[in-house]
Design an enzyme around this catalytic site. Structure first.
Site, PDB file in Angstrom:
ATOM      1  N   CYS A  42       0.919  -1.007  -0.209  1.00  0.00           N
ATOM      2  CA  CYS A  42      -0.159  -0.130  -0.156  1.00  0.00           C
ATOM      3  C   CYS A  42       0.836   1.427  -0.024  1.00  0.00           C
ATOM      4  CB  CYS A  42      -0.870  -0.022   1.275  1.00  0.00           C
ATOM      5  SG  CYS A  42      -2.016   1.278   1.420  1.00  0.00           S
ATOM      6  N   ASP A  44       0.313   3.705   1.683  1.00  0.00           N
ATOM      7  CA  ASP A  44       0.322   4.257   2.822  1.00  0.00           C
ATOM      8  C   ASP A  44       1.964   4.700   3.519  1.00  0.00           C
ATOM      9  OD1 ASP A  44       0.431   4.470   5.976  1.00  0.00           O
ATOM     10  OD2 ASP A  44      -1.783   4.158   5.653  1.00  0.00           O
ATOM     11  N   ARG A  46       3.049   4.786   6.232  1.00  0.00           N
ATOM     12  CA  ARG A  46       3.336   4.102   7.636  1.00  0.00           C
ATOM     13  C   ARG A  46       3.871   2.630   7.277  1.00  0.00           C
ATOM     14  NH1 ARG A  46      -2.203   5.257  10.106  1.00  0.00           N
ATOM     15  NH2 ARG A  46      -2.795   4.605   8.122  1.00  0.00           N
ATOM     16  N   HIS A  98      -2.284  -3.881   4.980  1.00  0.00           N
ATOM     17  CA  HIS A  98      -1.885  -3.334   6.541  1.00  0.00           C
ATOM     18  C   HIS A  98      -3.031  -3.316   7.006  1.00  0.00           C
ATOM     19  CE1 HIS A  98      -2.692   1.012   6.035  1.00  0.00           C
ATOM     20  NE2 HIS A  98      -2.260   0.727   4.616  1.00  0.00           N
ATOM     21  N   CYS A 101      -6.047   0.049   6.983  1.00  0.00           N
ATOM     22  CA  CYS A 101      -6.150   0.665   5.732  1.00  0.00           C
ATOM     23  C   CYS A 101      -7.007   1.595   5.217  1.00  0.00           C
ATOM     24  CB  CYS A 101      -5.882  -0.499   4.502  1.00  0.00           C
ATOM     25  SG  CYS A 101      -5.460   0.259   3.094  1.00  0.00           S
TER      26      CYS A 101
HETATM   27 ZN   LIG Z   1      -3.449   1.315   2.876  1.00  0.00          ZN
END
Ligand SMILES: [Zn+2]
Length: 211
Positions: A42, A44, A46, A98, A101
């Site tokens: 992803c 993302d 993080r 994750h 999400c």
């Molecule tokens: Zn995500």
């Protein structure tokens, strides 16, 4: 100092430290990359692939998009897959989602996120529909979305296996193995949730018999 200038300063320091640890590090990498892994994760911020797996530059070939999807008309992800499998000869492809999400969560709502995001997240709604009975049975919303994250990862592994790119590599070189993982934002730990060894048979409807 501007925030982006901090990044450039950090980069200089990082490069210097790398050379101190291993003077030939960049020299070697500039000639060749031979990663064993393709990571589809992803976007993302993080979930940085190298950092959470303790790997260095050169060890993982990375593709990231919203909610780590493998869509059979996405030229971007398929180009990455083609290059990683046929030229870099990776031995493992990892789909890493994750928990928590935002993309997966958004797909469970009825909010109109306007055409592009609607189109992208529709793929996750389809995953929900395939598993509606199980998911509707989970009353707590966070748990339900976390389970959808796992099922989405599993579905993306299936999507990899449906490609002629993977099937041809399985037939000719018995690689790569496919892995579905989910990373925990709250504890930093990756949980393997699904695996497909090279050569696994899938629904014959998706299997090419003349590769
Ligand atoms: Zn995500």
């Amino acid at each position: 100092m501007k925030t982006y200038e901090v990044l450039l300063n950090n980069n200089k320091e990082w490069a210097n430290n790398k050379i101190k640890e291993d003077s030939g590090f960049f020299e070697r990498l500039s000639h060749l990359q031979s990663p064993e892994f393709l990571w589809i994760g992803c976007s993302d911020s993080r979930v940085p692939a190298n950092e959470i797996t303790g790997t260095d530059p050169g060890e993982i070939f990375v593709h990231r998009n919203v909610a780590n999807l493998v869509i059979n008309t996405d030229v971007n992800v398929l180009s990455v897959l083609d290059y990683a499998v046929n030229h870099l000869k990776v031995k493992h492809v990892i789909i890493c989602g994750h928990y928590g999400c935002g993309g997966v969560k958004a797909a469970t709502t009825q909010t109109d996120l306007k055409p592009l995001l609607n189109m992208w997240l529709r793929n996750i709604k389809d995953v929900y529909r395939l598993h509606r009975e199980e998911l509707d049975g989970i009353k707590e919303e966070t748990h339900r979305i976390d389970r959808l994250v796992e099922l989405n990862v599993q579905e993306q592994v299936f999507n990899l296996a449906k490609t002629s790119i993977i099937q041809r590599a399985w037939k000719k070189e018995n690689r790569p193995d496919l892995h579905g993982w989910v990373y925990g934002l709250n504890n930093g730990v990756i949980k393997p949730v699904f695996e497909m060894k090279a050569g696994t048979h899938i629904d014959p409807l998706y299997e090419y018999d003349d590769l």
